[in-house]
Design an enzyme around this catalytic site. Sequence first.
Site, PDB file in Angstrom:
ATOM      1  N   HIS A  97       0.815  -1.211   0.000  1.00  0.00           N
ATOM      2  CA  HIS A  97       0.000   0.000   0.000  1.00  0.00           C
ATOM      3  C   HIS A  97       0.854   1.269   0.000  1.00  0.00           C
ATOM      4  O   HIS A  97       1.915   1.342   0.605  1.00  0.00           O
ATOM      5  CB  HIS A  97      -0.929   0.011   1.214  1.00  0.00           C
ATOM      6  CG  HIS A  97      -0.214  -0.054   2.528  1.00  0.00           C
ATOM      7  ND1 HIS A  97       0.264   1.056   3.189  1.00  0.00           N
ATOM      8  CD2 HIS A  97       0.107  -1.107   3.315  1.00  0.00           C
ATOM      9  CE1 HIS A  97       0.834   0.707   4.312  1.00  0.00           C
ATOM     10  NE2 HIS A  97       0.757  -0.616   4.416  1.00  0.00           N
ATOM     11  N   ASP A  98       0.372   2.256  -0.721  1.00  0.00           N
ATOM     12  CA  ASP A  98       0.956   3.603  -0.751  1.00  0.00           C
ATOM     13  C   ASP A  98       2.354   3.650  -1.361  1.00  0.00           C
ATOM     14  O   ASP A  98       3.092   4.617  -1.151  1.00  0.00           O
ATOM     15  CB  ASP A  98       0.992   4.223   0.654  1.00  0.00           C
ATOM     16  CG  ASP A  98      -0.390   4.290   1.288  1.00  0.00           C
ATOM     17  OD1 ASP A  98      -1.216   5.093   0.803  1.00  0.00           O
ATOM     18  OD2 ASP A  98      -0.657   3.533   2.237  1.00  0.00           O
TER      19      ASP A  98
ATOM     20  N   GLY B 241       5.101  -1.041   2.772  1.00  0.00           N
ATOM     21  CA  GLY B 241       4.274   0.119   2.477  1.00  0.00           C
ATOM     22  C   GLY B 241       5.071   1.405   2.388  1.00  0.00           C
ATOM     23  O   GLY B 241       6.167   1.530   2.939  1.00  0.00           O
TER      24      GLY B 241
END
Length: 256
Positions: free
Chosen positions: A119-120, A137
């Site tokens: 994520h991200d 992440g």
Amino acid sequence: MIDQRAIVDPKAELADGVSVGPYSVIGPDVQIGADTWIGPHVVINGPCRIGRENRIFQFNSIGEAPQDKKYQGEPTRLEIGDRNVIREYCTLNRGTTQDLGYTRIGNDNWIMAYVHIAHDCVVGDNTIFANNTNLAGHVCIEDYAILGGACLIHQFCTIGAHSFLGMGSAVAKDVPPYLMVSGQPAQPHGLNVEGLRRRGFSPEAIKALRQAYKIVYRSGLTVAKAMAQMESLKGEFEEVARLAEFIAGSERGIVR
């Protein structure tokens, strides 16, 4: 172009020329650009936007919810650009509201089997991820970076443009542009000279980067003093200026 054994949600948007293989599942809020090929047994969940002329091979999980305990179902997204190749068994997760709200993959990237992009993360253009490489992440991978097989990148790290990570590298700090690093933990091993030559860097620029590398990594100076000593090179070569800018902006510190 859509195999009758595939499941495509009515709310998904597929452009002309998109091909979807058997047993693949395309969820709602998914947009796929023209001439993208989706192999068999691929699962794509939204919100997710995929650009043109991508090739996504079998058994990939694209746009699934982030692996973050703080995630509570917020509407985050995954964005993938054009002409990427994503080989078998990769997992590309959406973002979180605690950071960007999206995970983004640029254009013309080569992502080999069993790669995880969490994520991200933000991935630029023309990168290569060899098999079994994993990004935690909030990682940033700049243009033309090459990550060898089974590299592990700690959360919030940035891998600079035109850098090269040897196989099995464990990276817990930022890797400046143009460097070669390897090891656990990763350590610098000079400039990625062959890569720079292949991409058209001038001999003069490479020579200046060699000088800058020696100042940062071989002089015994602190980072602050090394940066001061690079001032004249920065004014003459934009490549050195980019290196200095990266080091100055590093929040995690650089591999050294």
